[in-house]
Scaffold this motif. Structure first.
Motif, PDB file in Angstrom:
ATOM      1  N   LEU A 287      52.294  34.109 -37.195  1.00 52.56           N
ATOM      2  CA  LEU A 287      52.831  35.132 -38.077  1.00 52.56           C
ATOM      3  C   LEU A 287      53.095  34.574 -39.474  1.00 52.56           C
ATOM      4  CD1 LEU A 287      53.833  38.005 -38.463  1.00 52.56           C
ATOM      5  CD2 LEU A 287      56.077  37.273 -37.609  1.00 52.56           C
ATOM      6  N   ARG A 288      53.606  33.358 -39.547  1.00 53.64           N
ATOM      7  CA  ARG A 288      53.880  32.735 -40.841  1.00 53.64           C
ATOM      8  C   ARG A 288      52.596  32.561 -41.649  1.00 53.64           C
ATOM      9  NH1 ARG A 288      56.282  28.752 -38.973  1.00 53.64           N
ATOM     10  NH2 ARG A 288      54.700  27.105 -39.103  1.00 53.64           N
ATOM     11  N   ARG A 289      51.545  32.115 -40.994  1.00 54.95           N
ATOM     12  CA  ARG A 289      50.278  31.917 -41.694  1.00 54.95           C
ATOM     13  C   ARG A 289      49.597  33.235 -42.034  1.00 54.95           C
ATOM     14  NH1 ARG A 289      47.650  26.424 -38.981  1.00 54.95           N
ATOM     15  NH2 ARG A 289      49.418  25.075 -39.516  1.00 54.95           N
ATOM     16  N   ALA A 290      49.807  34.255 -41.195  1.00 59.85           N
ATOM     17  CA  ALA A 290      49.249  35.576 -41.495  1.00 59.85           C
ATOM     18  C   ALA A 290      49.888  36.135 -42.775  1.00 59.85           C
ATOM     19  CB  ALA A 290      49.474  36.526 -40.322  1.00 59.85           C
ATOM     20  N   LYS A 291      51.197  35.991 -42.901  1.00 57.90           N
ATOM     21  CA  LYS A 291      51.895  36.476 -44.098  1.00 57.90           C
ATOM     22  C   LYS A 291      51.457  35.697 -45.330  1.00 57.90           C
ATOM     23  CE  LYS A 291      56.033  38.194 -41.728  1.00 57.90           C
ATOM     24  NZ  LYS A 291      57.501  38.037 -41.535  1.00 57.90           N
ATOM     25  N   SER A 292      51.225  34.398 -45.152  1.00 58.93           N
ATOM     26  CA  SER A 292      50.759  33.583 -46.269  1.00 58.93           C
ATOM     27  C   SER A 292      49.369  34.015 -46.721  1.00 58.93           C
ATOM     28  CB  SER A 292      50.746  32.109 -45.851  1.00 58.93           C
ATOM     29  OG  SER A 292      50.223  31.295 -46.874  1.00 58.93           O
ATOM     30  N   ALA A 293      48.500  34.346 -45.764  1.00 62.50           N
ATOM     31  CA  ALA A 293      47.147  34.789 -46.099  1.00 62.50           C
ATOM     32  C   ALA A 293      47.181  36.114 -46.862  1.00 62.50           C
ATOM     33  CB  ALA A 293      46.313  34.926 -44.836  1.00 62.50           C
ATOM     34  N   VAL A 294      48.073  37.035 -46.432  1.00 58.63           N
ATOM     35  CA  VAL A 294      48.214  38.318 -47.118  1.00 58.63           C
ATOM     36  C   VAL A 294      48.720  38.113 -48.537  1.00 58.63           C
ATOM     37  CG1 VAL A 294      49.499  40.473 -47.176  1.00 58.63           C
ATOM     38  CG2 VAL A 294      48.514  39.669 -45.026  1.00 58.63           C
ATOM     39  N   ALA A 295      49.716  37.259 -48.688  1.00 57.25           N
ATOM     40  CA  ALA A 295      50.278  37.000 -50.017  1.00 57.25           C
ATOM     41  C   ALA A 295      49.228  36.404 -50.948  1.00 57.25           C
ATOM     42  CB  ALA A 295      51.478  36.066 -49.897  1.00 57.25           C
ATOM     43  N   SER A 296      48.435  35.479 -50.440  1.00 62.25           N
ATOM     44  CA  SER A 296      47.388  34.863 -51.250  1.00 62.25           C
ATOM     45  C   SER A 296      46.337  35.888 -51.664  1.00 62.25           C
ATOM     46  CB  SER A 296      46.746  33.727 -50.457  1.00 62.25           C
ATOM     47  OG  SER A 296      45.689  33.148 -51.205  1.00 62.25           O
ATOM     48  N   THR A 297      45.974  36.773 -50.721  1.00 64.42           N
ATOM     49  CA  THR A 297      44.990  37.810 -51.025  1.00 64.42           C
ATOM     50  C   THR A 297      45.482  38.748 -52.096  1.00 64.42           C
ATOM     51  OG1 THR A 297      44.107  37.724 -48.762  1.00 64.42           O
ATOM     52  CG2 THR A 297      43.656  39.723 -50.041  1.00 64.42           C
ATOM     53  N   MET A 298      46.744  39.151 -51.985  1.00 65.67           N
ATOM     54  CA  MET A 298      47.312  40.083 -52.958  1.00 65.67           C
ATOM     55  C   MET A 298      47.435  39.432 -54.338  1.00 65.67           C
ATOM     56  SD  MET A 298      47.492  42.768 -51.240  1.00 65.67           S
ATOM     57  CE  MET A 298      48.306  43.793 -52.458  1.00 65.67           C
ATOM     58  N   ASP A 299      47.852  38.171 -54.360  1.00 63.55           N
ATOM     59  CA  ASP A 299      47.962  37.457 -55.642  1.00 63.55           C
ATOM     60  C   ASP A 299      46.594  37.368 -56.339  1.00 63.55           C
ATOM     61  OD1 ASP A 299      50.632  37.109 -55.231  1.00 63.55           O
ATOM     62  OD2 ASP A 299      50.479  35.040 -54.530  1.00 63.55           O
ATOM     63  N   ALA A 300      45.555  37.073 -55.558  1.00 60.43           N
ATOM     64  CA  ALA A 300      44.211  36.966 -56.122  1.00 60.43           C
ATOM     65  C   ALA A 300      43.743  38.302 -56.659  1.00 60.43           C
ATOM     66  CB  ALA A 300      43.237  36.445 -55.050  1.00 60.43           C
TER      67      ALA A 300
END
Length: 253
Positions: free
Chosen positions: A235-248
């Motif tokens: 779950l922690r890595r899933a949230k990190s992936a979403v945050a990175s996608t949104m930032d990009a």
């Protein structure tokens, strides 16, 4: 097919290119021939051997057609794939996609099964336009063999838990073409650590063999985790992936 023949191979319709190349029958062609009475004059005995893509559902139809044409004493259907591995052992939701049948334990470290290809398997429905079967079938068969062996013979020791199986590495070497006829899948456990029920680790070698020759060898390094060990990290890595996608995406905008 004629009265002088003693045996004939039948494969699923998906493998019509193979059938045409080697002089075999497809299921639909054989079924039409039986229903139309084209084989009523066969003298027999004729053994019809099933290849890949012909399962119990299709065999039942062919057996019924043979009986209706009163050819029981002249035509014999030969099929020996064994029972498909169970859903809970493979983590597969559709029987069409099960590639392992007749799983057995040979000794403490060796296991064996038959390759079983349904005519509507997920790896075939997009494209199967060659005489041989694509290499990903061997890779997926090896993966399924690994999962089935781990579930049936190892994690089953703790039946109250449903394990998550995580692949660390999977490496494949191809030696020969794989064709839509019988093949054997063999798994050897090279290393294992199963003393701690919360985390089981395995290193295995899976070989796919056909006609006495190796078609592919797959080494698999993986672990089986008890419930609760992976969820927080996942779950922690899933949230990190979403945050990175949104930032990009915002940076582009």
């Amino acid at each position: 097919m004629n009265s002088s023949a003693t045996s004939r191979l039948v494969v699923g319709d998906r493998f019509r290119d193979f059938a045409e190349a080697v002089g075999a029958e497809t299921f639909s062609r054989l079924a039409r021939s039986l229903d139309a009475g084209d084989l009523d004059a066969v003298e027999g005995p004729l053994r019809v051997v099933t290849g890949q893509g012909v399962g119990e559902f299709e065999i039942s139809y062919l057996e019924d057609a043979v009986r209706r044409r009163q050819l029981d004493d002249r035509i014999e259907l030969v099929h020996s794939a064994g029972q498909p591995a169970r859903r809970q052992e493979l983590h597969k939701a559709r029987e069409d996609n099960v590639l392992i049948a007749g799983l057995t334990q040979v000794d403490d470290t060796a296991y064996e099964a038959a390759l079983r290809l349904h005519d509507h398997n997920e790896l075939l429905v997009d494209v199967q336009d060659r005489v041989h079967v694509q290499g990903m079938v061997a890779v997926e068969a090896a993966r399924q063999m690994f999962v089935a062996v781990v579930e049936r013979y190892f994690t089953a020791r703790w039946p109250q838990q449903r394990y998550y199986i995580v692949l660390n590495s999977i490496n494949t070497t191809f030696s020969n073409f794989l064709f839509p006829v019988g093949a054997t899948v063999r798994l050897t456990v090279d290393e294992s650590e199963v003393s701690e029920p919360s985390r089981l680790t395995f290193r295995t070698t899976v070989e796919v063999e056909q006609a006495g020759r190796p078609a592919a060898a797959v080494t698999i390094d993986a672990a089986a985790f008890a419930p609760g060990l992976l969820e927080e990290k996942e779950l922690r890595r899933a949230k990190s992936a979403v945050a990175s996608t949104m930032d990009a995406a915002l940076a582009i905008a």
